[in-house]
Design an enzyme around this catalytic site. Structure first.
Site, PDB file in Angstrom:
ATOM      1  CB  SER A 292      -0.892   0.019   1.247  1.00  0.00           C
ATOM      2  OG  SER A 292      -1.681  -1.145   1.319  1.00  0.00           O
TER       3      SER A 292
HETATM    4  N1  SAH Z   1      -0.510  -5.051   3.907  1.00  0.00           N
HETATM    5  C1  SAH Z   1       0.222  -5.333   2.703  1.00  0.00           C
HETATM    6  C2  SAH Z   1      -0.577  -4.999   1.475  1.00  0.00           C
HETATM    7  C3  SAH Z   1      -0.872  -6.242   0.744  1.00  0.00           C
HETATM    8  S1  SAH Z   1      -1.971  -6.203  -0.604  1.00  0.00           S
HETATM    9  C4  SAH Z   1       1.630  -4.754   2.701  1.00  0.00           C
HETATM   10  O1  SAH Z   1       1.976  -4.026   3.626  1.00  0.00           O
HETATM   11  O2  SAH Z   1       2.407  -5.066   1.789  1.00  0.00           O
HETATM   12  C5  SAH Z   1      -3.232  -7.284   0.014  1.00  0.00           C
HETATM   13  C6  SAH Z   1      -2.855  -8.713   0.214  1.00  0.00           C
HETATM   14  O3  SAH Z   1      -4.053  -9.391   0.621  1.00  0.00           O
HETATM   15  C7  SAH Z   1      -2.332  -9.446  -1.010  1.00  0.00           C
HETATM   16  O4  SAH Z   1      -1.057  -9.955  -0.739  1.00  0.00           O
HETATM   17  C8  SAH Z   1      -3.363 -10.576  -1.230  1.00  0.00           C
HETATM   18  O5  SAH Z   1      -2.784 -11.782  -1.668  1.00  0.00           O
HETATM   19  C9  SAH Z   1      -3.951 -10.726   0.160  1.00  0.00           C
HETATM   20  N2  SAH Z   1      -5.271 -11.360   0.250  1.00  0.00           N
HETATM   21  C10 SAH Z   1      -6.341 -11.252  -0.592  1.00  0.00           C
HETATM   22  N3  SAH Z   1      -7.371 -12.004  -0.125  1.00  0.00           N
HETATM   23  C11 SAH Z   1      -6.937 -12.577   1.042  1.00  0.00           C
HETATM   24  C12 SAH Z   1      -7.546 -13.463   2.005  1.00  0.00           C
HETATM   25  N4  SAH Z   1      -8.789 -13.922   1.881  1.00  0.00           N
HETATM   26  N5  SAH Z   1      -6.802 -13.846   3.066  1.00  0.00           N
HETATM   27  C13 SAH Z   1      -5.529 -13.425   3.221  1.00  0.00           C
HETATM   28  N6  SAH Z   1      -4.913 -12.599   2.356  1.00  0.00           N
HETATM   29  C14 SAH Z   1      -5.610 -12.179   1.281  1.00  0.00           C
END
Ligand code: SAH
Length: 216
Positions: free
Chosen positions: A61
């Site tokens: 993000s």
């Molecule tokens: N907080 C992260 C942002 C990641 S983007 C950072 O600091 O880098 C969101 C993430 O959510 C992605 O990696 C995606 O694979 C994950 N995601 C999507 N659906 C999900 C679910 N049901 N359970 C766990 N992770 C999930």
């Protein structure tokens, strides 16, 4: 305290723009090395306030989004926090700085390769107060529930009910909801009452799972 020089102007901008004001959030952003969570070729953009690709179609993000979510959650030292969507692990590290050694961050990621990479990065940087779980975060993580705070970093059709169930009384939850246009929602639980507030429009990757989108 060691601060990351390149982060100082970013944090100053976020303060002026009204995204962050809590001193603990400010200190955490100044302390966590964002480049450590990025692929080699993107490290040079680490201190630009923009989302960046981390592979597997996912993104880390933008910095103002992380600041804004930490502010809204009103994080305190010693709290137990659940993150859904580990991605790179950067956001979890920022929260881990705020809750401190007496606190705990449990973070769930559905893509095994990302979970493994985040686990290694967090370990290398010494974040012993973060547990990375690989699985469907829309179901929460019952073994360590209830949580003081929960936040979701991917957007689903609704706030998953298991997450609301795993939130402590007087707990707070932040999650983006929607498909094309997403709203960041702050939810507060007080007894059997739920209060919701809209924090603004955002753009997150999809939340895929049993209580999220089935496919996208
Ligand atoms: N907080 C992260 C942002 C990641 S983007 C950072 O600091 O880098 C969101 C993430 O959510 C992605 O990696 C995606 O694979 C994950 N995601 C999507 N659906 C999900 C679910 N049901 N359970 C766990 N992770 C999930």
């Amino acid at each position: 305290m060691n601060v990351i020089e390149e982060m100082i102007p970013v944090v100053e901008h976020l303060k002026r723009a009204g995204y962050i004001k809590n001193e603990k959030v400010i200190q955490a952003l100044l302390k966590v090395p964002r480049e450590e969570f990025l692929p080699e070729e993107l490290k040079k953009y680490a201190y630009i306030d923009t989302p960046l690709s981390i592979g597997y179609g996912q993104t880390i993000s933008a910095i103002h989004i992380i600041g804004m979510m930490c502010e809204a959650l009103d994080l305190k030292e010693g709290q137990k926090v659940l993150e859904v969507g580990t991605g790179s692990g950067y956001h979890a590290a920022v929260v881990a700085e705020i809750v401190g050694k007496d606190g705990l961050v449990v973070t769930i990621e559905r893509i095994p390769q990302l979970a493994e990479r985040a686990r290694k990065t967090l370990k290398r940087l010494g974040y012993d107060n973060v547990i990375v779980v690989c699985g469907d975060g829309t179901l929460g993580y019952p073994p360590l529930s209830p949580y003081d705070r929960i936040y979701v970093t991917a957007a689903g059709p609704k706030i998953p009910k298991p997450l609301i169930d795993q939130l402590k009384d007087r707990g707070k939850l932040v999650a983006p909801v929607g498909k094309d246009i997403q709203e960041l929602i702050l939810l507060e639980k007080r007894g059997n009452k739920i209060f919701k507030k809209k924090l603004g429009q955002v753009a997150f990757v999809p939340l895929i799972g049993e209580e999220g989108w089935k496919e996208y």
